[in-house]
Design a protein around this motif. Sequence first.
Motif, mmCIF file in Angstrom:
data_model
loop_
_atom_site.group_PDB
_atom_site.id
_atom_site.type_symbol
_atom_site.label_atom_id
_atom_site.label_comp_id
_atom_site.label_asym_id
_atom_site.label_seq_id
_atom_site.Cartn_x
_atom_site.Cartn_y
_atom_site.Cartn_z
ATOM 1 N N PRO A 33 0.792 -1.227 0.000
ATOM 2 C CA PRO A 33 0.000 0.000 0.000
ATOM 3 C C PRO A 33 0.829 1.284 0.000
ATOM 4 N N ASP A 34 2.072 1.225 0.424
ATOM 5 C CA ASP A 34 2.927 2.412 0.396
ATOM 6 C C ASP A 34 3.473 2.699 -1.004
ATOM 7 N N LEU A 35 3.391 1.726 -1.897
ATOM 8 C CA LEU A 35 3.900 1.908 -3.262
ATOM 9 C C LEU A 35 2.838 2.509 -4.180
ATOM 10 N N CYS A 36 1.635 1.934 -4.138
ATOM 11 C CA CYS A 36 0.566 2.422 -5.010
ATOM 12 C C CYS A 36 -0.786 2.104 -4.385
ATOM 13 N N GLU A 37 -1.844 2.575 -5.029
ATOM 14 C CA GLU A 37 -3.189 2.389 -4.497
ATOM 15 C C GLU A 37 -3.855 1.096 -4.961
ATOM 16 N N CYS A 38 -3.189 0.307 -5.768
ATOM 17 C CA CYS A 38 -3.763 -0.969 -6.223
ATOM 18 C C CYS A 38 -3.929 -1.908 -5.030
ATOM 19 N N ALA A 39 -5.009 -2.699 -5.041
ATOM 20 C CA ALA A 39 -5.215 -3.667 -3.963
ATOM 21 C C ALA A 39 -4.023 -4.614 -3.871
#
Length: 101
Positions: A33-39
């Motif tokens: 979750p810290d990298l991107c908003e993808c599940a």
Amino acid sequence: MTTRLRVLDDGAWISVNDSREVRVSELWRVDAPDLCECALADLVVENFQSVGVDASTVEARVYGQCIACGEAGTTGWIPLGQVRGGEFVEFDRSAVRRVRR
């Protein structure tokens, strides 16, 4: 027993006990979750930043890009495999890898 861990070839390989075990250009499913908003990020691993060990688990911080949304960056610690009986055993490449901060 001591395990030797190194990042080789300007971040292209992880060496465990002087054997190249994990390389860049892999596609990993990552809960990051810290990298991107993808599940779940579909992360193309572009560079290993550092390598370490937590108990018997070999981990790395990697720079990569999510192919779903395009976001790029450096992750927290991602498990790569374990050292068992002095041998490195890589985790299943199709498994979801959970990032540890």
